[in-house]
Design a protein around this motif. Structure first.
Motif, mmCIF file in Angstrom:
data_model
loop_
_atom_site.group_PDB
_atom_site.id
_atom_site.type_symbol
_atom_site.label_atom_id
_atom_site.label_comp_id
_atom_site.label_asym_id
_atom_site.label_seq_id
_atom_site.Cartn_x
_atom_site.Cartn_y
_atom_site.Cartn_z
ATOM 1 N N ARG A 246 -6.112 8.903 -2.657
ATOM 2 C CA ARG A 246 -5.563 9.099 -1.315
ATOM 3 C C ARG A 246 -4.086 8.710 -1.374
ATOM 4 O O ARG A 246 -3.753 7.530 -1.473
ATOM 5 C CB ARG A 246 -6.315 8.271 -0.276
ATOM 6 N N GLU A 247 -3.246 9.722 -1.328
ATOM 7 C CA GLU A 247 -1.808 9.505 -1.502
ATOM 8 C C GLU A 247 -1.232 8.515 -0.494
ATOM 9 O O GLU A 247 -0.321 7.754 -0.812
ATOM 10 C CB GLU A 247 -1.061 10.839 -1.410
ATOM 11 N N ALA A 248 -1.767 8.497 0.711
ATOM 12 C CA ALA A 248 -1.211 7.631 1.756
ATOM 13 C C ALA A 248 -1.578 6.157 1.576
ATOM 14 O O ALA A 248 -1.152 5.317 2.373
ATOM 15 C CB ALA A 248 -1.641 8.117 3.140
ATOM 16 N N MET A 249 -2.327 5.837 0.533
ATOM 17 C CA MET A 249 -2.615 4.426 0.239
ATOM 18 C C MET A 249 -1.525 3.787 -0.626
ATOM 19 O O MET A 249 -1.671 2.663 -1.084
ATOM 20 C CB MET A 249 -3.961 4.293 -0.483
ATOM 21 N N HIS A 250 -0.410 4.484 -0.830
ATOM 22 C CA HIS A 250 0.643 3.979 -1.705
ATOM 23 C C HIS A 250 1.209 2.643 -1.229
ATOM 24 O O HIS A 250 1.011 2.232 -0.081
ATOM 25 C CB HIS A 250 1.765 5.020 -1.845
ATOM 26 N N GLU A 251 1.927 1.991 -2.123
ATOM 27 C CA GLU A 251 2.594 0.733 -1.810
ATOM 28 C C GLU A 251 3.651 0.987 -0.745
ATOM 29 O O GLU A 251 4.014 2.146 -0.487
ATOM 30 C CB GLU A 251 3.222 0.159 -3.099
ATOM 31 N N ASN A 252 4.154 -0.087 -0.125
ATOM 32 C CA ASN A 252 5.214 0.116 0.863
ATOM 33 C C ASN A 252 6.352 0.899 0.207
ATOM 34 O O ASN A 252 6.688 0.676 -0.957
ATOM 35 C CB ASN A 252 5.700 -1.207 1.449
ATOM 36 N N ASP A 253 6.893 1.843 0.950
ATOM 37 C CA ASP A 253 7.917 2.736 0.406
ATOM 38 C C ASP A 253 9.216 1.961 0.201
ATOM 39 O O ASP A 253 9.862 1.547 1.158
ATOM 40 C CB ASP A 253 8.128 3.905 1.360
ATOM 41 N N ARG A 254 9.564 1.781 -1.081
ATOM 42 C CA ARG A 254 10.778 1.050 -1.441
ATOM 43 C C ARG A 254 11.766 1.965 -2.149
ATOM 44 O O ARG A 254 12.657 1.511 -2.857
ATOM 45 C CB ARG A 254 10.407 -0.121 -2.363
ATOM 46 N N ASP B 234 -21.496 -0.045 -1.681
ATOM 47 C CA ASP B 234 -20.228 -0.764 -1.593
ATOM 48 C C ASP B 234 -19.063 0.178 -1.889
ATOM 49 O O ASP B 234 -19.227 1.199 -2.569
ATOM 50 C CB ASP B 234 -20.200 -1.932 -2.583
ATOM 51 N N VAL B 235 -17.891 -0.202 -1.404
ATOM 52 C CA VAL B 235 -16.688 0.602 -1.606
ATOM 53 C C VAL B 235 -15.629 -0.269 -2.272
ATOM 54 O O VAL B 235 -15.401 -1.407 -1.873
ATOM 55 C CB VAL B 235 -16.140 1.148 -0.269
ATOM 56 N N LEU B 236 -14.980 0.291 -3.281
ATOM 57 C CA LEU B 236 -13.871 -0.379 -3.946
ATOM 58 C C LEU B 236 -12.603 0.425 -3.686
ATOM 59 O O LEU B 236 -12.527 1.602 -4.033
ATOM 60 C CB LEU B 236 -14.114 -0.479 -5.457
ATOM 61 N N PHE B 237 -11.629 -0.218 -3.057
ATOM 62 C CA PHE B 237 -10.304 0.361 -2.878
ATOM 63 C C PHE B 237 -9.395 -0.261 -3.920
ATOM 64 O O PHE B 237 -9.416 -1.479 -4.117
ATOM 65 C CB PHE B 237 -9.757 0.073 -1.477
ATOM 66 N N VAL B 238 -8.599 0.536 -4.586
ATOM 67 C CA VAL B 238 -7.670 0.035 -5.594
ATOM 68 C C VAL B 238 -6.257 0.382 -5.151
ATOM 69 O O VAL B 238 -5.942 1.556 -4.946
ATOM 70 C CB VAL B 238 -7.951 0.633 -6.989
ATOM 71 N N GLY B 239 -5.457 -0.653 -4.985
ATOM 72 C CA GLY B 239 -4.117 -0.407 -4.476
ATOM 73 C C GLY B 239 -3.104 -1.425 -4.933
ATOM 74 O O GLY B 239 -3.035 -1.768 -6.116
ATOM 75 N N HIS B 240 -2.352 -1.935 -3.964
ATOM 76 C CA HIS B 240 -1.126 -2.672 -4.251
ATOM 77 C C HIS B 240 -1.030 -3.947 -3.424
ATOM 78 O O HIS B 240 -1.639 -4.065 -2.368
ATOM 79 C CB HIS B 240 0.068 -1.771 -3.967
ATOM 80 N N GLY B 241 -0.169 -4.852 -3.902
ATOM 81 C CA GLY B 241 -0.071 -6.169 -3.303
ATOM 82 C C GLY B 241 0.462 -6.220 -1.885
ATOM 83 O O GLY B 241 -0.121 -6.882 -1.022
ATOM 84 N N ALA B 242 1.570 -5.537 -1.612
ATOM 85 C CA ALA B 242 2.161 -5.642 -0.276
ATOM 86 C C ALA B 242 1.259 -5.016 0.783
ATOM 87 O O ALA B 242 0.940 -5.651 1.786
ATOM 88 C CB ALA B 242 3.552 -5.006 -0.245
ATOM 89 N N ILE C 109 -16.954 -4.337 1.101
ATOM 90 C CA ILE C 109 -15.757 -3.544 0.874
ATOM 91 C C ILE C 109 -14.783 -4.449 0.123
ATOM 92 O O ILE C 109 -14.494 -5.563 0.564
ATOM 93 C CB ILE C 109 -15.120 -3.083 2.203
ATOM 94 N N ARG C 110 -14.299 -3.980 -1.012
ATOM 95 C CA ARG C 110 -13.357 -4.777 -1.797
ATOM 96 C C ARG C 110 -12.037 -4.025 -1.911
ATOM 97 O O ARG C 110 -12.021 -2.815 -2.140
ATOM 98 C CB ARG C 110 -13.920 -5.069 -3.184
ATOM 99 N N TYR C 111 -10.961 -4.778 -1.769
ATOM 100 C CA TYR C 111 -9.626 -4.218 -1.991
ATOM 101 C C TYR C 111 -9.052 -4.942 -3.201
ATOM 102 O O TYR C 111 -8.829 -6.155 -3.165
ATOM 103 C CB TYR C 111 -8.728 -4.412 -0.763
ATOM 104 N N LEU C 112 -8.834 -4.202 -4.280
ATOM 105 C CA LEU C 112 -8.362 -4.743 -5.554
ATOM 106 C C LEU C 112 -6.955 -4.235 -5.826
ATOM 107 O O LEU C 112 -6.693 -3.038 -5.720
ATOM 108 C CB LEU C 112 -9.299 -4.295 -6.682
ATOM 109 N N THR C 113 -6.067 -5.144 -6.203
ATOM 110 C CA THR C 113 -4.728 -4.709 -6.583
ATOM 111 C C THR C 113 -4.697 -4.476 -8.085
ATOM 112 O O THR C 113 -5.377 -5.159 -8.849
ATOM 113 C CB THR C 113 -3.661 -5.758 -6.213
ATOM 114 N N HIS C 114 -3.903 -3.490 -8.485
ATOM 115 C CA HIS C 114 -3.750 -3.236 -9.919
ATOM 116 C C HIS C 114 -3.191 -4.492 -10.584
ATOM 117 O O HIS C 114 -2.386 -5.214 -9.982
ATOM 118 C CB HIS C 114 -2.821 -2.049 -10.148
ATOM 119 N N PRO C 115 -3.593 -4.777 -11.824
ATOM 120 C CA PRO C 115 -3.013 -5.917 -12.536
ATOM 121 C C PRO C 115 -1.661 -5.556 -13.157
ATOM 122 O O PRO C 115 -1.038 -4.562 -12.764
ATOM 123 C CB PRO C 115 -4.072 -6.236 -13.592
#
Length: 195
Positions: A75-83, A137-145, A5-11
């Motif tokens: 998946r909308e709920a995978m968003h970055e911390n709400d700022r 394998d699963v690739l999740f693409v999300g955010h740093g925080a 399982i990989r979690y990748l942050t957008h560049p």
């Protein structure tokens, strides 16, 4: 064989202060990095690509998915911390508030989503996907925080910015599906063959 399982942050993104942060897209540098990664052939065993609903994450996921002929699931709920309470902050001010976000995880800093709540949300989303128990394998693409909060959870660490990805985005960590054993901390996306 263990499923990775990989979690990748957008560049890198194109910073547009007048545009809501979730609507920012990839910069040319970010797009080029993602295209290089997508064409390297390192995702051959990936059967699912799941991303947040923010534009930069969707663009990253779609570039990779196109080379694999895999459909991206948003998946909308995978968003970055709400700022949204502060919106865009100049870099120096953002870093100060981000430090407080990680240092005081049970407190809403300037109206931001609390770190403990963001962590619960991202862990729930990842676990809902993994509970399907699909092959590959699963690739999740999300955010740093939220990615850092996820890394802390699976590593058994208290929330701490010491575990944050390096600046610039485009990093990933990996874990084994069985037992959720973290294989390594953040690595640049260009170093993906290692795991």
């Amino acid at each position: 064989m263990n499923t990775h399982i990989r979690y990748l942050t957008h560049p890198q993104v194109k910073i547009e202060p007048a545009v809501p942060v979730p609507s920012w897209g990839l910069s040319e540098v970010g797009r080029t990095r993602t295209e290089t990664l997508a064409n390297a052939g390192w995702f051959a065993d990936t059967t699912q690509i799941i991303c947040s609903g923010e534009r930069k994450a969707i663009e990253t996921a779609e570039i990779i998915a196109a080379t694999l002929n895999v459909t991206v699931e948003v998946r909308e709920a995978m968003h970055e911390n709400d700022r949204s309470a502060t919106g865009f902050l100049p870099p120096e001010e953002f870093e100060t508030v981000a430090n407080q976000f990680f240092a005081q995880p049970h407190v809403s800093i300037r109206g931001w989503e609390r770190a403990v709540d963001a962590q619960s949300r991202i862990v729930r989303e990842i676990e809902l996907v993994l509970a399907r128990d699909r092959a590959g394998d699963v690739l999740f693409v999300g955010h740093g925080a939220v990615g850092t909060l996820l890394f802390c959870h699976y590593s058994g660490f208290a929330i701490d910015r010491a575990y944050d990805q390096p600046a610039g985005g485009g990093h990933y960590f990996a874990f084994v599906k069985g037992g959720r054993r973290v294989l390594h901390p953040w690595r640049r996306m260009e170093c993906l063959p290692a795991a």
